[in-house]
Design a protein around this motif. Structure first.
Motif, PDB file in Angstrom:
ATOM      1  N   SER A   1       0.811  -1.223   0.000  1.00 48.38           N
ATOM      2  CA  SER A   1       0.000   0.000   0.000  1.00 48.38           C
ATOM      3  C   SER A   1       0.841   1.268   0.000  1.00 48.38           C
ATOM      4  N   CYS A   2       2.162   1.141   0.042  1.00 47.49           N
ATOM      5  CA  CYS A   2       3.040   2.311   0.132  1.00 47.49           C
ATOM      6  C   CYS A   2       3.130   3.088  -1.183  1.00 47.49           C
ATOM      7  N   THR A   3       2.839   2.421  -2.278  1.00 49.43           N
ATOM      8  CA  THR A   3       2.981   3.074  -3.577  1.00 49.43           C
ATOM      9  C   THR A   3       2.096   4.310  -3.667  1.00 49.43           C
TER      10      THR A   3
ATOM     11  N   MET B   1       2.147   6.955  -1.787  1.00 47.86           N
ATOM     12  CA  MET B   1       1.833   7.619  -0.517  1.00 47.86           C
ATOM     13  C   MET B   1       2.369   9.043  -0.504  1.00 47.86           C
TER      14      MET B   1
ATOM     15  N   GLY C   1       0.892  11.126   4.740  1.00 49.89           N
ATOM     16  CA  GLY C   1       0.875   9.721   5.123  1.00 49.89           C
ATOM     17  C   GLY C   1       2.211   9.253   5.653  1.00 49.89           C
ATOM     18  N   MET C   2       3.291   9.774   5.070  1.00 51.15           N
ATOM     19  CA  MET C   2       4.624   9.353   5.501  1.00 51.15           C
ATOM     20  C   MET C   2       4.977   9.839   6.903  1.00 51.15           C
TER      21      MET C   2
ATOM     22  N   THR D   1       3.568   6.779   9.097  1.00 49.66           N
ATOM     23  CA  THR D   1       3.646   5.376   8.701  1.00 49.66           C
ATOM     24  C   THR D   1       4.860   4.683   9.319  1.00 49.66           C
TER      25      THR D   1
ATOM     26  N   CYS E   1       6.163   1.896   5.614  1.00 49.12           N
ATOM     27  CA  CYS E   1       6.625   2.352   4.300  1.00 49.12           C
ATOM     28  C   CYS E   1       7.921   3.146   4.425  1.00 49.12           C
TER      29      CYS E   1
ATOM     30  N   TRP F   1      10.335   6.255   3.535  1.00 45.85           N
ATOM     31  CA  TRP F   1      10.093   7.663   3.229  1.00 45.85           C
ATOM     32  C   TRP F   1      10.743   8.004   1.888  1.00 45.85           C
TER      33      TRP F   1
END
Length: 544
Positions: free
Chosen positions: A64-66, A68, A72-73, A76, A79, A81
Motif C-alpha cells: 500500500s506504500c505506492t 503515498m 501519510g509518511m 507510517t 513504508c 520515506w
C-alpha cells in the motif's frame, strides 16, 4: 558558587555579568569558543548524507506504500520515506533558524553568550538526537520535531550567539572576527558529513545503514562541544578598546562607520535595514541556487566530458559511476570554498569597506553567472568548476561580512539582535532560491528543452537577481541622526546587561597573554577543520 554582579547582587553562573573578562583574559580565546558552536551547527549543510540511507530503512515495505503522500509518511511505520519528504527538514530548520534568531536576538544581548550558547547546545544536540530516535521508531513527524523545529531553534541561537561578542572584542577587525566564526558554519559539514558516513557504515546491519545511531552520537558530540564553547565565552567590559585604536578615529576615516548606536526597536524603521536585508537575501538566493543544483548541473551539462577520452572503453555503468564521483568532488569543493570565502572576504572588508565588498560580490557574480552557460556550451569543465568555486566564496562571504556591515551602520550595542532579525533574509532565500531553480528547470524540461541547456535561463535569472542586489547596496547610506539612541537611552540599555564596568576596569581588561591554553584551544578546533579541508580536497581531486 554564585559570583557578585556589579551592583552587589548575586549573579548566576550562566548570567552575562559573571563572564565579564578580567585582566588575564586574551581576546583571541573567544574565537575558538565561537568556532566550537559554528562548526557543530554547520552540519546543517551536510544533512544530505542522510537522505538516501533514510529512504531505505524498511527492506520489505507494504504494497500500500505506492503513491503515498507526505502527510501519510509522517506517521507510517510500514513504508519507506521518499527523499523529497525527508529533505523538507532542511527548509524547516533554516526557516526556524531565522525566526528564532529574530525572536530571541534582543534577549541574547541581555542574557549573554554563555546562557544563549548553552541553550543552543541543548536544542541542536538534543534535537538531533531526538530526530535520531524518530528515525529509530520510524516516525517522520518526530524527526521533523527534533531536527527541524527544536534543532532549528538551536541553529538560530547558535548562529547569532558569538556575533555581538566577537564584534565588541574586535572593533578594529570586525570582519575578520566574524569571518572566523561564520567560516565554521560553512565548514561544519566538511567535518560532520564524513563522520556521519563513517558512523552509518560502522552501525550498518541487515542491509540498512545505522542512521539513527549516527544521529544520536553526533547529537551528543555536538552538545558537548557547543557547551564547551558556551562556557568558554567572556564578554568585553563596557568601554574596552584595543590598545591604540579609537572608535572616533575609525568613524572619521570611513563615513559608513558610526560611533553611535541604533536601538533594536527602531531598526525596522530605517531604510538601511531593509536595503541590507535585500542585499543579503538576493546574494543568498543566487548562491543557494548554485548549491542546490551544482551536482546535477555538472552531470547534465558535461556528462562524459568529465571523463578521460570521453569515457572511451568504459561500460555505461562505469561511466555513470565516474560522473557521479566527479559531481561529488564538486560538492566537496563547494563546502571548502564556501567556508574559506567567509574568512577571506570578511577579512578583506576590514581593508576596503563593507559596501565595496558587496559591490565585488554583485559585479563579479553577475559576470560569472553569465559566463557559466558559455563554459557549458564550450565544454570547458575546469572553468565551469572554477567559476562555481569563486561564486561560493562570495556566497559564504556575504554571510560573514554582513554582521560587520550592520555594526558599521547601526553601531555595536545591539548588533547581535539586529543580526538576528536580518537572518530572516536567509530563511526567505532558503525557500525562494531552491523553489525558483527547481520550478524553472522543470518548466523547461516539460517543454522539451535538452538537459544540458535547462540551466542557462536559470543562471541568467540569478545574474538578474544580483543586479537588483547591486542597486540595493548602492542605496545604502549612513543612518539619519534621529534613529540613534541618546546617552540616556544608551545608559538604560547597558544597565539591562548589568555591566557597570568601564574606565580603569575596561582599560586594564583582557591584556593577558595567549599562553598554552590558547594554543590547545585553537588546535582543538583547528585540527578537525583541517582534516575536513583535506577530505574536501581529496574528493575534489576527482574533477582534475
Amino acid at each position: 558558587m554564585a559570583t557578585m554582579a556589579t551592583d552587589g547582587a548575586p549573579s548566576s553562573f550562566m548570567s552575562r555579568e559573571s563572564i565579564i573578562a578580567g585582566p588575564g583574559y586574551n581576546r583571541w580565546l573567544v574565537v575558538p569558543a565561537a568556532l566550537c558552536i559554528h562548526l557543530c551547527i554547520g552540519m546543517a549543510y551536510g544533512f544530505s548524507v542522510f537522505w538516501l540511507p533514510m529512504s531505505k530503512l524498511i527492506e520489505h515495505p507494504a504494497a500500500s506504500c505506492t503513491g503515498m503522500g507526505f502527510i501519510g509518511m509522517l506517521t507510517t511505520t510500514q513504508c519507506n520515506w521518499s527523499v523529497p519528504a525527508e529533505t523538507h527538514v532542511f527548509e524547516t530548520f533554516i526557516a526556524i533558524l531565522g525566526i528564532s534568531a529574530a525572536i530571541w536576538g534582543g534577549w541574547l544581548e541581555h542574557a549573554g553568550p554563555r546562557k544563549a550558547g548553552f541553550i543552543a547546545a541543548l536544542c541542536w544536540g538534543g534535537g538531533m538526537a531526538l530526530g535520531g530516535l524518530g528515525v529509530m521508531w520510524h516516525q517522520l513527524w518526530l524527526f521533523y520535531l527534533g531536527t527541524g523545529v527544536i534543532g532549528g531553534v538551536g541553529q538560530g541561537l547558535g548562529y547569532i550567539t558569538p556575533v555581538s561578542t566577537l564584534i565588541k572584542w574586535f572593533p578594529d577587525r570586525r570582519g575578520m572576527a566574524t569571518g572566523f566564526a561564520i567560516m565554521g558554519y560553512g565548514g561544519g559539514a566538511m567535518i560532520g558529513a564524513p563522520l556521519a558516513v563513517w558512523l552509518m557504515k560502522d552501525f550498518a546491519a541487515g542491509g540498512t545503514q545505522g542512521v539513527w545511531e549516527s544521529m544520536v552520537i553526533l547529537g551528543l558530540i555536538y552538545f558537548v562541544v557547543m557547551a564547551i564553547g558556551a562556557f568558554s565565552f567572556r564578554v568585553a567590559p563596557t568601554g574596552w578598546r584595543p590598545e591604540g585604536w579609537s572608535e572616533a578615529d575609525a568613524a572619521k576615516a570611513n563615513a559608513m562607520i558610526t560611533s553611535r548606536h541604533v536601538h533594536l526597536d527602531k531598526v525596522l524603521g530605517t531604510p538601511q535595514f531593509w536595503l541590507i536585508w535585500l542585499v543579503l537575501c538576493l546574494n543568498v538566493t543566487a548562491g543557494i541556487g548554485v548549491i542546490s543544483m551544482a551536482s546535477p548541473m555538472l552531470q547534465d551539462v558535461f556528462g562524459a566530458h568529465l571523463l578521460g577520452n570521453g569515457g572511451a572503453g568504459m561500460s555505461p555503468d562505469a561511466q555513470k559511476a565516474a560522473i557521479v564521483a566527479a559531481a561529488a568532488g564538486l560538492v566537496g569543493l563547494i563546502s571548502l570554498f564556501n567556508s574559506l570565502g567567509r574568512l577571506f572576504w570578511a577579512s578583506l572588508s576590514d581593508k576596503i569597506g563593507r559596501k565595496t565588498t558587496y559591490y565585488c560580490f554583485f559585479v563579479l557574480g553577475i559576470v560569472l553567472y553569465v559566463l557559466l552557460p558559455t563554459w557549458g556550451h564550450m565544454g570547458v569543465a575546469s572553468l565551469f568548476v572554477l567559476s562555481i568555486c569563486i561564486i561560493l566564496t562570495m556566497y559564504g562571504g556575504g554571510f560573514s561580512t554582513v554582521p560587520a556591515y550592520l555594526a558599521d551602520i547601526f553601531g555595536t550595542q545591539m548588533v547581535g539582535a539586529i543580526h538576528g532579525r536580518l537572518i530572516t533574509a536567509w530563511s526567505a532565500a532558503g525557500i525562494i532560491g531552491p523553489m525558483l531553480i527547481a520550478g524553472v528547470r522543470q518548466y523547461q524540461l516539460d517543454h522539451g528543452v535538452a538537459h544540458n541547456l535547462v540551466y542557462d535561463r536559470t543562471l541568467y535569472i540569478m545574474a538578474g537577481l544580483l543586479f537588483l542586489g547591486l542597486i540595493c547596496n548602492a542605496l545604502v547610506k549612513p543612518v539619519h541622526d534621529k534613529h540613534f539612541m541618546d546617552e540616556e537611552e544608551l545608559g538604560r540599555e547597558r544597565a539591562l546587561q548589568h555591566d557597570k564596568t568601564g574606565g580603569a576596569a575596561a582599560a586594564t581588561a583582557a591584556r593577558g597573554s595567549f599562553g598554552t591554553t590558547g594554543v590547545i584551544f585553537w588546535l582543538a578546533v583547528g585540527i578537525p577543520f583541517l582534516i575536513g579541508v583535506w577530505i574536501a580536497l581529496a574528493k575534489g581531486a576527482a574533477l582534475f
